[in-house]
Design a protein around this motif. Structure first.
Motif, PDB file in Angstrom:
ATOM      1  N   ILE A 197     -21.551 -41.556   6.142  1.00 37.04           N
ATOM      2  CA  ILE A 197     -20.530 -41.252   5.506  1.00 37.04           C
ATOM      3  C   ILE A 197     -20.162 -41.814   4.051  1.00 37.04           C
ATOM      4  O   ILE A 197     -19.834 -41.487   3.162  1.00 37.04           O
ATOM      5  N   PHE A 198     -21.437 -43.040   4.074  1.00 35.63           N
ATOM      6  CA  PHE A 198     -21.463 -43.519   2.662  1.00 35.63           C
ATOM      7  C   PHE A 198     -21.996 -42.448   1.660  1.00 35.63           C
ATOM      8  O   PHE A 198     -21.833 -42.844   0.367  1.00 35.63           O
ATOM      9  N   ASN A 199     -22.740 -41.527   1.951  1.00 35.57           N
ATOM     10  CA  ASN A 199     -23.023 -40.501   0.965  1.00 35.57           C
ATOM     11  C   ASN A 199     -21.993 -39.886   0.144  1.00 35.57           C
ATOM     12  O   ASN A 199     -21.936 -39.547  -1.039  1.00 35.57           O
ATOM     13  N   ASN A 200     -20.613 -39.893   0.691  1.00 30.73           N
ATOM     14  CA  ASN A 200     -19.568 -39.353  -0.021  1.00 30.73           C
ATOM     15  C   ASN A 200     -19.207 -40.210  -1.262  1.00 30.73           C
ATOM     16  O   ASN A 200     -18.251 -40.025  -1.806  1.00 30.73           O
ATOM     17  N   LEU A 201     -19.783 -41.666  -1.257  1.00 29.32           N
ATOM     18  CA  LEU A 201     -19.485 -42.647  -2.641  1.00 29.32           C
ATOM     19  C   LEU A 201     -20.422 -41.772  -3.617  1.00 29.32           C
ATOM     20  O   LEU A 201     -20.058 -42.828  -4.705  1.00 29.32           O
ATOM     21  N   HIS A 202     -21.124 -41.056  -3.579  1.00 30.85           N
ATOM     22  CA  HIS A 202     -21.986 -40.676  -4.473  1.00 30.85           C
ATOM     23  C   HIS A 202     -21.545 -40.649  -5.967  1.00 30.85           C
ATOM     24  O   HIS A 202     -21.934 -41.297  -7.038  1.00 30.85           O
ATOM     25  N   ARG A 203     -20.447 -39.992  -5.991  1.00 29.22           N
ATOM     26  CA  ARG A 203     -19.713 -39.773  -7.339  1.00 29.22           C
ATOM     27  C   ARG A 203     -19.448 -41.224  -7.948  1.00 29.22           C
ATOM     28  O   ARG A 203     -19.383 -41.309  -9.221  1.00 29.22           O
ATOM     29  N   TYR A 204     -18.740 -42.184  -7.329  1.00 27.79           N
ATOM     30  CA  TYR A 204     -18.584 -43.437  -7.696  1.00 27.79           C
ATOM     31  C   TYR A 204     -19.608 -44.211  -8.194  1.00 27.79           C
ATOM     32  O   TYR A 204     -19.632 -44.814  -9.012  1.00 27.79           O
ATOM     33  N   PHE A 205     -20.892 -43.850  -7.534  1.00 22.40           N
ATOM     34  CA  PHE A 205     -22.031 -44.794  -7.811  1.00 22.40           C
ATOM     35  C   PHE A 205     -22.438 -43.898  -9.119  1.00 22.40           C
ATOM     36  O   PHE A 205     -22.983 -44.704 -10.141  1.00 22.40           O
ATOM     37  N   LEU A 206     -22.266 -42.841  -9.459  1.00 23.79           N
ATOM     38  CA  LEU A 206     -22.662 -41.996 -10.511  1.00 23.79           C
ATOM     39  C   LEU A 206     -21.700 -42.585 -11.882  1.00 23.79           C
ATOM     40  O   LEU A 206     -22.296 -42.763 -12.758  1.00 23.79           O
ATOM     41  N   TYR A 207     -20.510 -43.191 -11.501  1.00 23.67           N
ATOM     42  CA  TYR A 207     -19.721 -43.525 -12.562  1.00 23.67           C
ATOM     43  C   TYR A 207     -20.472 -45.022 -13.193  1.00 23.67           C
ATOM     44  O   TYR A 207     -20.592 -45.299 -14.329  1.00 23.67           O
ATOM     45  N   ALA A 208     -20.832 -45.586 -12.135  1.00 26.33           N
ATOM     46  CA  ALA A 208     -21.334 -47.055 -12.359  1.00 26.33           C
ATOM     47  C   ALA A 208     -22.725 -46.734 -12.963  1.00 26.33           C
ATOM     48  O   ALA A 208     -23.103 -47.718 -13.848  1.00 26.33           O
ATOM     49  N   ALA A 209     -23.622 -45.924 -12.490  1.00 21.93           N
ATOM     50  CA  ALA A 209     -24.965 -45.751 -12.800  1.00 21.93           C
ATOM     51  C   ALA A 209     -24.789 -45.259 -14.542  1.00 21.93           C
ATOM     52  O   ALA A 209     -25.669 -45.412 -15.168  1.00 21.93           O
ATOM     53  N   MET A 210     -23.734 -44.524 -14.968  1.00 25.64           N
ATOM     54  CA  MET A 210     -23.468 -44.182 -16.213  1.00 25.64           C
ATOM     55  C   MET A 210     -23.337 -45.327 -16.923  1.00 25.64           C
ATOM     56  O   MET A 210     -23.618 -45.649 -18.412  1.00 25.64           O
ATOM     57  N   ILE A 211     -22.682 -46.348 -16.570  1.00 24.40           N
ATOM     58  CA  ILE A 211     -22.499 -47.661 -17.452  1.00 24.40           C
ATOM     59  C   ILE A 211     -23.811 -48.410 -17.666  1.00 24.40           C
ATOM     60  O   ILE A 211     -24.287 -48.821 -18.565  1.00 24.40           O
ATOM     61  N   ILE A 212     -24.495 -48.437 -16.421  1.00 23.93           N
ATOM     62  CA  ILE A 212     -25.966 -48.904 -16.520  1.00 23.93           C
ATOM     63  C   ILE A 212     -26.798 -48.422 -17.497  1.00 23.93           C
ATOM     64  O   ILE A 212     -27.646 -48.904 -18.083  1.00 23.93           O
ATOM     65  N   LEU A 213     -26.676 -46.871 -17.716  1.00 24.49           N
ATOM     66  CA  LEU A 213     -27.542 -46.040 -18.577  1.00 24.49           C
ATOM     67  C   LEU A 213     -27.330 -46.510 -19.957  1.00 24.49           C
ATOM     68  O   LEU A 213     -28.198 -46.842 -20.672  1.00 24.49           O
TER      69      LEU A 213
END
Ligand code: FES
Length: 279
Positions: A149-165
């Protein structure tokens, strides 16, 4: 409603009528992911971030510029923010330990990655038209529930990954500012290329993301006027990048480790960086 069509798969794990080397891709991907995990563990917990004489093993200085290992970027332990730079942390804590949950979460919940690990580690399915283990048939596919079910968090990890980027590109600029007795200005070193390529590949991986495509325009019913038309165009462009999402996944992942090896080799004196030009 019609009934599902059953393909004539031969019974038995790995048995198939296919005559190509269907096993080579999942095998190579499994080896690649395992090597990435082992290397990361070794680098974070075993190798250390400083040599015996106190030299940093996560970055090096060149004529006043700083080249950072992709694994340890962003180096949050040097940030004034939250007083992290003054934190008297235990010796085993390093920047990567604090930050890597973001790229791990982002890659671990990636739609392409799910396909890879389902095939390589769970053999579910092993490959098209190849039989899977009996246990998989017994369990069946229950959707992305329980741990998945953690896979559903993908979009939130995307937001964080954009900051890292953004921070990764910021780190690239730190490789370009030379201020020493010999140089004073902006330029490029080999380390700039290493960090620049890593940031570029990560940019391509993030911008080809399925969740980003949904966010850009996939969530709309129609792209007819005004902003929705622009979002539709954006959706089309991301869709083009999205076709190569697997390629960007692997190249960006590989370059994290190649970049780290480069920094390690220069920091330990096995290789040397060079200023290519300064203006
Ligand atoms: Fe792969 Fe989003 S789907 S990063």
């Amino acid at each position: 409603m019609g009934e599902g069509i059953k393909l004539p798969v031969i019974n038995g794990l790995g048995r198939t009528n296919r005559i190509d080397n269907w096993w080579s891709q999942p095998l190579a991907m499994g080896v690649g992911l395992t090597a990435a995990l082992i290397y990361t563990f070794w680098r974070l917990f075993l190798y250390g971030t400083e040599s015996d004489n106190g030299t940093s093993l996560i970055s090096y200085e060149l004529e006043g510029s700083t080249v950072m290992s992709p694994i340890f970027s962003p180096n949050v332990l040097e940030w004034n923010l939250f007083g992290l730079n003054e934190w008297n942390h235990p010796e085993w804590v390093n920047a990567a330990i604090l930050v890597l949950w973001i790229p791990f979460g982002f890659r671990g919940t990636c739609y392409y990655m799910r396909r890879v690990y389902y095939r390589t580690f769970f053999a579910s399915p092993v490959a098209c038209w190849v039989d899977e283990p009996d246990i998989n048939k017994k369990i069946g596919y229950g959707g992305e529930k329980r741990l998945f079910i953690f896979n559903n968090l993908h979009r939130y990890f995307l937001y964080a990954a954009m900051i890292i980027l953004v921070i990764k590109w910021w780190d690239v600029t730190h490789t370009m500012h030379f201020h020493s007795d010999a140089y004073d200005g902006y330029g490029v070193s080999l380390g700039t290329f290493v960090m620049g390529i890593e940031a570029f590949l990560l940019t391509m991986y993030v911008t080809s993301c399925h969740a980003l495509r949904h966010l850009a325009g996939g969530m709309l019913d129609r792209w007819t006027t005004g902003i929705s038309r622009v979002r539709g165009q954006l959706f089309g462009k991301i869709s083009v990048l999205n076709r190569s999402h697997g390629f960007w996944f692997w190249t960006s992942l590989a370059f994290v480790f190649l970049g780290d090896l480069w920094v390690l080799a220069v920091a330990e004196g096995h290789l040397s960086d060079a200023v290519l030009f300064v203006i």
